[in-house]
Scaffold this active site. Structure first.
Site, mmCIF file in Angstrom:
data_model
loop_
_atom_site.group_PDB
_atom_site.id
_atom_site.type_symbol
_atom_site.label_atom_id
_atom_site.label_comp_id
_atom_site.label_asym_id
_atom_site.label_seq_id
_atom_site.Cartn_x
_atom_site.Cartn_y
_atom_site.Cartn_z
ATOM 1 N N LYS A 14 48.274 27.119 10.175
ATOM 2 C CA LYS A 14 49.107 26.297 11.062
ATOM 3 C C LYS A 14 48.762 24.816 10.946
ATOM 4 C CE LYS A 14 47.840 28.506 14.824
ATOM 5 N NZ LYS A 14 46.960 29.625 14.425
ATOM 6 N N ARG A 89 49.991 30.126 23.717
ATOM 7 C CA ARG A 89 49.181 31.246 23.245
ATOM 8 C C ARG A 89 49.205 32.409 24.225
ATOM 9 N NH1 ARG A 89 45.460 28.343 19.573
ATOM 10 N NH2 ARG A 89 44.030 29.825 18.624
ATOM 11 N N ARG A 128 36.580 28.962 5.405
ATOM 12 C CA ARG A 128 36.721 27.735 6.190
ATOM 13 C C ARG A 128 35.401 27.376 6.874
ATOM 14 N NH1 ARG A 128 41.510 27.313 10.554
ATOM 15 N NH2 ARG A 128 40.003 28.114 12.042
ATOM 16 N N ARG A 134 32.944 24.306 12.294
ATOM 17 C CA ARG A 134 33.338 24.828 13.612
ATOM 18 C C ARG A 134 32.471 26.030 13.976
ATOM 19 N NH1 ARG A 134 39.814 25.413 13.923
ATOM 20 N NH2 ARG A 134 39.130 27.116 15.272
ATOM 21 N N ARG A 146 38.431 36.380 18.206
ATOM 22 C CA ARG A 146 39.645 35.554 18.166
ATOM 23 C C ARG A 146 40.832 36.374 17.654
ATOM 24 N NH1 ARG A 146 37.286 31.268 14.533
ATOM 25 N NH2 ARG A 146 39.321 30.276 14.428
HETATM 26 P P1 ADP Z 1 42.495 28.921 15.396
HETATM 27 O O1 ADP Z 1 43.980 29.009 15.291
HETATM 28 O O2 ADP Z 1 41.809 28.959 14.071
HETATM 29 O O3 ADP Z 1 41.888 29.886 16.379
HETATM 30 P P2 ADP Z 1 42.631 26.562 17.121
HETATM 31 O O4 ADP Z 1 42.097 25.244 16.808
HETATM 32 O O5 ADP Z 1 44.095 26.711 17.304
HETATM 33 O O6 ADP Z 1 42.096 27.489 15.948
HETATM 34 O O7 ADP Z 1 41.919 27.116 18.455
HETATM 35 C C1 ADP Z 1 40.523 27.124 18.630
HETATM 36 C C2 ADP Z 1 40.165 27.576 20.050
HETATM 37 O O8 ADP Z 1 40.673 26.618 20.999
HETATM 38 C C3 ADP Z 1 40.745 28.909 20.514
HETATM 39 O O9 ADP Z 1 39.976 30.006 20.091
HETATM 40 C C4 ADP Z 1 40.733 28.722 22.039
HETATM 41 O O10 ADP Z 1 39.439 28.891 22.569
HETATM 42 C C5 ADP Z 1 41.081 27.257 22.203
HETATM 43 N N1 ADP Z 1 42.557 27.063 22.367
HETATM 44 C C6 ADP Z 1 43.382 26.427 21.497
HETATM 45 N N2 ADP Z 1 44.660 26.466 21.928
HETATM 46 C C7 ADP Z 1 44.644 27.136 23.105
HETATM 47 C C8 ADP Z 1 45.640 27.543 24.035
HETATM 48 N N3 ADP Z 1 46.947 27.246 23.850
HETATM 49 N N4 ADP Z 1 45.263 28.248 25.129
HETATM 50 C C9 ADP Z 1 43.973 28.546 25.356
HETATM 51 N N5 ADP Z 1 42.993 28.220 24.507
HETATM 52 C C10 ADP Z 1 43.295 27.528 23.399
#
Ligand code: ADP
Length: 190
Positions: A14, A89, A128, A134, A146
């Site tokens: 994404k 999400r 990654r 991270r 996750r």
């Molecule tokens: P990835 O898609 O690889 O999991 P992201 O950067 O999108 O990476 O998200 C990393 C973390 O940030 C998630 O595991 C969650 O803890 C938090 N997060 C991101 N977006 C949201 C959201 N819309 N609602 C709740 N938590 C979120």
């Protein structure tokens, strides 16, 4: 406005594809994960709160996430549109987003979902981890959590947009360029 939700499991690509889409369609990129990480780095109150959830691979609570997202949208008064990356999400986030966009006179145009199978996701996240720094990429248990959270809480959001006839699936396997081309086709044919 062109408001796109870019959807897909962790590691689907994404972030990479968002960078291309914002250039091509002149959109503002709102990645909730990036915004949380910037807050962690800046040691803000929001960052401190988000970190405890993110490090475990759990979702940050809806209310916190929704309020943050709204304030980010409002910072871009003259935007031609947005790419929402990592948001919504949960179904509650999707409903809140619809209500909020409607209150400012716009709506989600479509959700494009990058579809990648679980084996490939695990491989990508492992790779990654070597470069991202991270903490949530470094631990296989957190990665698995996750993926589970995605299946349980996030996958239903696809049905939410499907019911509105707004979901378009895109094959997320292949070269970055090929996947971009598929996304452009999905958006342009809408
Ligand atoms: P990835 O898609 O690889 O999991 P992201 O950067 O999108 O990476 O998200 C990393 C973390 O940030 C998630 O595991 C969650 O803890 C938090 N997060 C991101 N977006 C949201 C959201 N819309 N609602 C709740 N938590 C979120």
């Amino acid at each position: 406005m062109l408001n796109i939700v870019l959807f897909g499991p962790p590691g689907a690509g994404k972030g990479t594809q968002s960078e291309r889409l914002i250039g091509k369609y002149n959109l503002v990129h709102l990645s909730t994960g990036d915004i949380f990480r910037a807050n962690i780095k800046g040691e803000t109150e929001l960052g401190l709160l988000a970190k405890s959830y993110m490090d475990q691979g759990n979702l940050v609570p809806d209310e916190v996430t929704i309020n943050m997202l709204k304030s980010e949208v409002l910072k871009h008064e003259n935007a031609k549109g947005f790419i929402f990356d990592g948001f919504p999400r949960t179904n509650a986030q999707a409903q809140a987003l619809d209500a909020f966009l409607s209150s400012i006179g716009t709506e989600i145009t479509m959700m494009v979902g990058l579809e990648v199978k679980e084996e490939e996701l695990r491989e990508r996240l492992k790779k990654r981890a070597e470069v991202s720094g991270r903490p949530d990429d470094a631990d296989p248990e957190v990665i698995q959590n996750r993926i589970n959270v995605y299946k349980n809480e996030t996958a239903p959001v696809k049905d939410y947009y499907e019911k509105q006839d707004k979901y378009i699936a895109v094959d997320g396997i292949g070269s970055i360029d090929d996947i971009s081309d598929r996304l452009y086709a999905a958006i342009d044919n809408n």
